[in-house]
Design a protein around this motif. Structure first.
Motif, PDB file in Angstrom:
ATOM      1  N   UNK A  18     -34.089   5.437 -66.221  1.00 54.34           N
ATOM      2  CA  UNK A  18     -35.185   5.756 -65.298  1.00 54.34           C
ATOM      3  C   UNK A  18     -36.262   6.555 -66.024  1.00 54.34           C
ATOM      4  N   UNK A  19     -37.276   5.849 -66.490  1.00 56.33           N
ATOM      5  CA  UNK A  19     -38.412   6.524 -67.127  1.00 56.33           C
ATOM      6  C   UNK A  19     -38.033   7.315 -68.362  1.00 56.33           C
ATOM      7  N   UNK A  20     -37.191   6.741 -69.220  1.00 59.26           N
ATOM      8  CA  UNK A  20     -36.709   7.459 -70.410  1.00 59.26           C
ATOM      9  C   UNK A  20     -37.767   7.445 -71.516  1.00 59.26           C
ATOM     10  N   UNK A  21     -38.057   8.634 -72.039  1.00 61.79           N
ATOM     11  CA  UNK A  21     -38.945   8.781 -73.195  1.00 61.79           C
ATOM     12  C   UNK A  21     -38.262   9.670 -74.227  1.00 61.79           C
ATOM     13  N   UNK A  22     -38.334   9.258 -75.474  1.00 62.43           N
ATOM     14  CA  UNK A  22     -37.831  10.123 -76.557  1.00 62.43           C
ATOM     15  C   UNK A  22     -38.463   9.690 -77.863  1.00 62.43           C
ATOM     16  N   UNK A  23     -38.280  10.536 -78.871  1.00 60.67           N
ATOM     17  CA  UNK A  23     -38.877  10.268 -80.174  1.00 60.67           C
ATOM     18  C   UNK A  23     -37.873  10.610 -81.265  1.00 60.67           C
ATOM     19  N   UNK A  24     -37.869   9.806 -82.313  1.00 58.74           N
ATOM     20  CA  UNK A  24     -37.050  10.099 -83.492  1.00 58.74           C
ATOM     21  C   UNK A  24     -37.996  10.101 -84.691  1.00 58.74           C
ATOM     22  N   UNK A  25     -37.998  11.215 -85.412  1.00 56.96           N
ATOM     23  CA  UNK A  25     -38.867  11.354 -86.585  1.00 56.96           C
ATOM     24  C   UNK A  25     -38.066  10.983 -87.834  1.00 56.96           C
ATOM     25  N   UNK A  26     -38.741  10.338 -88.767  1.00 53.47           N
ATOM     26  CA  UNK A  26     -38.066   9.890 -89.985  1.00 53.47           C
ATOM     27  C   UNK A  26     -37.337  11.047 -90.674  1.00 53.47           C
ATOM     28  N   UNK A  27     -36.104  10.797 -91.089  1.00 56.18           N
ATOM     29  CA  UNK A  27     -35.315  11.799 -91.806  1.00 56.18           C
ATOM     30  C   UNK A  27     -34.416  12.645 -90.922  1.00 56.18           C
ATOM     31  N   UNK A  28     -34.576  12.533 -89.601  1.00 51.65           N
ATOM     32  CA  UNK A  28     -33.802  13.365 -88.687  1.00 51.65           C
ATOM     33  C   UNK A  28     -32.433  12.759 -88.358  1.00 51.65           C
ATOM     34  N   UNK A  29     -31.551  13.629 -87.845  1.00 51.58           N
ATOM     35  CA  UNK A  29     -30.426  13.197 -87.022  1.00 51.58           C
ATOM     36  C   UNK A  29     -30.753  13.685 -85.615  1.00 51.58           C
ATOM     37  N   UNK A  30     -30.908  12.750 -84.691  1.00 49.32           N
ATOM     38  CA  UNK A  30     -31.168  13.088 -83.289  1.00 49.32           C
ATOM     39  C   UNK A  30     -29.954  12.646 -82.486  1.00 49.32           C
ATOM     40  N   UNK A  31     -29.471  13.517 -81.625  1.00 46.65           N
ATOM     41  CA  UNK A  31     -28.303  13.142 -80.821  1.00 46.65           C
ATOM     42  C   UNK A  31     -28.666  13.070 -79.348  1.00 46.65           C
ATOM     43  N   UNK A  32     -28.002  12.137 -78.682  1.00 45.28           N
ATOM     44  CA  UNK A  32     -28.160  11.946 -77.240  1.00 45.28           C
ATOM     45  C   UNK A  32     -26.804  12.231 -76.614  1.00 45.28           C
ATOM     46  N   UNK A  33     -26.730  13.283 -75.800  1.00 47.22           N
ATOM     47  CA  UNK A  33     -25.447  13.633 -75.189  1.00 47.22           C
ATOM     48  C   UNK A  33     -25.531  13.485 -73.673  1.00 47.22           C
ATOM     49  N   UNK A  34     -24.374  13.253 -73.081  1.00 42.82           N
ATOM     50  CA  UNK A  34     -24.326  13.074 -71.639  1.00 42.82           C
ATOM     51  C   UNK A  34     -22.955  12.566 -71.234  1.00 42.82           C
ATOM     52  N   UNK A  35     -22.683  12.608 -69.951  1.00 34.63           N
ATOM     53  CA  UNK A  35     -21.377  12.192 -69.435  1.00 34.63           C
ATOM     54  C   UNK A  35     -21.240  10.666 -69.519  1.00 34.63           C
ATOM     55  N   UNK A  36     -20.023  10.190 -69.299  1.00 38.46           N
ATOM     56  CA  UNK A  36     -19.780   8.753 -69.201  1.00 38.46           C
ATOM     57  C   UNK A  36     -20.666   8.154 -68.121  1.00 38.46           C
ATOM     58  N   UNK A  37     -21.278   7.004 -68.411  1.00 39.64           N
ATOM     59  CA  UNK A  37     -22.084   6.335 -67.391  1.00 39.64           C
ATOM     60  C   UNK A  37     -23.480   6.897 -67.216  1.00 39.64           C
ATOM     61  N   UNK A  38     -23.883   7.822 -68.092  1.00 42.86           N
ATOM     62  CA  UNK A  38     -25.211   8.444 -67.950  1.00 42.86           C
ATOM     63  C   UNK A  38     -26.336   7.535 -68.438  1.00 42.86           C
ATOM     64  N   UNK A  39     -25.985   6.527 -69.265  1.00 43.53           N
ATOM     65  CA  UNK A  39     -27.002   5.603 -69.777  1.00 43.53           C
ATOM     66  C   UNK A  39     -27.170   5.626 -71.283  1.00 43.53           C
ATOM     67  N   UNK A  40     -26.270   6.346 -71.974  1.00 44.06           N
ATOM     68  CA  UNK A  40     -26.407   6.499 -73.432  1.00 44.06           C
ATOM     69  C   UNK A  40     -26.304   5.147 -74.150  1.00 44.06           C
ATOM     70  N   UNK A  41     -25.239   4.404 -73.874  1.00 45.25           N
ATOM     71  CA  UNK A  41     -25.046   3.110 -74.541  1.00 45.25           C
ATOM     72  C   UNK A  41     -26.120   2.117 -74.133  1.00 45.25           C
ATOM     73  N   UNK A  42     -26.542   2.185 -72.873  1.00 44.60           N
ATOM     74  CA  UNK A  42     -27.619   1.296 -72.392  1.00 44.60           C
ATOM     75  C   UNK A  42     -28.878   1.498 -73.219  1.00 44.60           C
ATOM     76  N   UNK A  43     -29.178   2.757 -73.525  1.00 43.52           N
ATOM     77  CA  UNK A  43     -30.381   3.043 -74.316  1.00 43.52           C
ATOM     78  C   UNK A  43     -30.269   2.417 -75.710  1.00 43.52           C
ATOM     79  N   UNK A  44     -29.132   2.587 -76.370  1.00 40.79           N
ATOM     80  CA  UNK A  44     -28.985   2.012 -77.711  1.00 40.79           C
ATOM     81  C   UNK A  44     -29.064   0.493 -77.671  1.00 40.79           C
ATOM     82  N   UNK A  45     -28.442  -0.109 -76.657  1.00 39.63           N
ATOM     83  CA  UNK A  45     -28.509  -1.581 -76.538  1.00 39.63           C
ATOM     84  C   UNK A  45     -29.950  -2.052 -76.314  1.00 39.63           C
TER      85      UNK A  45
END
Length: 235
Positions: A18-45
């Motif tokens: 729902x209206x997800x915005x995020x940014x990853x800058x070159x060279x970083x490790x960025x983590x996405x955390x959240x409970x099961x079913x929060x949408x983490x895998x959906x975002x990567x797919x």
């Protein structure tokens, strides 16, 4: 490097992002955390082209990629290690790694990267002729990561790399993620083990029921009482 702007993703009538915005800058490790079913895998797919957003934009290296097919996205330099490993169980370790390089034409470079994968994961060298379905869970995770590295990604998407692994193996996997990053690959890490993820990340986003609710540096999130209670076991 990666800009996600206000994307909405549905499974049928169910809205997963729902209206997800995020940014990853070159060279970083960025983590996405959240409970099961929060949408983490959906975002990567969605980032790797397996799902299409209904609206919003995804830009990678300044180019829009949200309508592209997965194989085209791999060629741009994004590799996705899916949740649950998904190795080709009836093929050997080496054959799985070779498949990771299927988009590449530089045979010499592929050989060098195979050697690099075996340096990162000595266990895979020992098992290189073994059918991957006979490997342990930790070895399969190493193989899935090694296979993604063979595509020579600029951006590596990792989905729950520690899931189901013994604590010692988890530590080893996270050390390797840090090494991959030091070697020049940017990492977007989805992980339920928030403690471990925040310990190696530069920045973090918290996703709840399909929305990004909190973002900040990993240190800020580790220090937040709210995050400690919800995701760090109250530590």
């Amino acid at each position: 490097m990666l800009k996600v702007n206000n994307i909405n993703v549905f499974y049928g009538n169910i809205q997963a992002l729902k209206g997800v915005s995020l940014e990853v800058i070159e060279g970083e490790i960025v983590t996405l955390i959240g409970a099961n079913g929060a949408g983490k895998s959906t975002l990567l797919k969605t980032l790797s082209g397996l799902l299409k957003p209904k609206s919003g934009t995804i830009e990678y290296l300044g180019e829009p990629i949200s309508g592209k097919a997965p194989q085209s996205i791999v060629k741009t330099g994004i590799s996705h290690v899916p949740e649950g490993r998904r190795v080709f169980s009836n093929m050997s370790v080496e054959e799985n790694l070779e498949l990771g390089a299927y988009t590449r034409k530089d045979a010499g470079g592929v050989r060098k990267d195979m050697e690099k994968v075996y340096e990162l994961f000595p266990r895979l060298l020992e098992r290189r002729k073994q059918l991957s379905g006979t490997l342990s869970g930790g070895e399969q995770q190493m193989l899935a990561m090694g296979r993604a590295i063979m595509a020579k990604p600029k951006l590596l998407l990792l989905d729950e790399p520690s899931m189901g692994l013994a604590p010692l193996m988890v530590k080893q996997i996270f050390n390797i993620i840090e090494q991959i990053n030091k070697d020049g690959t940017t990492v977007l890490l989805v992980e339920q083990n928030a403690n471990m993820a925040l310990s190696i990340a530069n920045r973090a986003y918290v996703i709840e029921t399909g929305r990004i609710e909190i973002s900040g540096t990993a240190a800020e999130l580790q220090a937040s009482e709210e995050i400690k209670k919800a995701y760090l076991g109250g530590l």
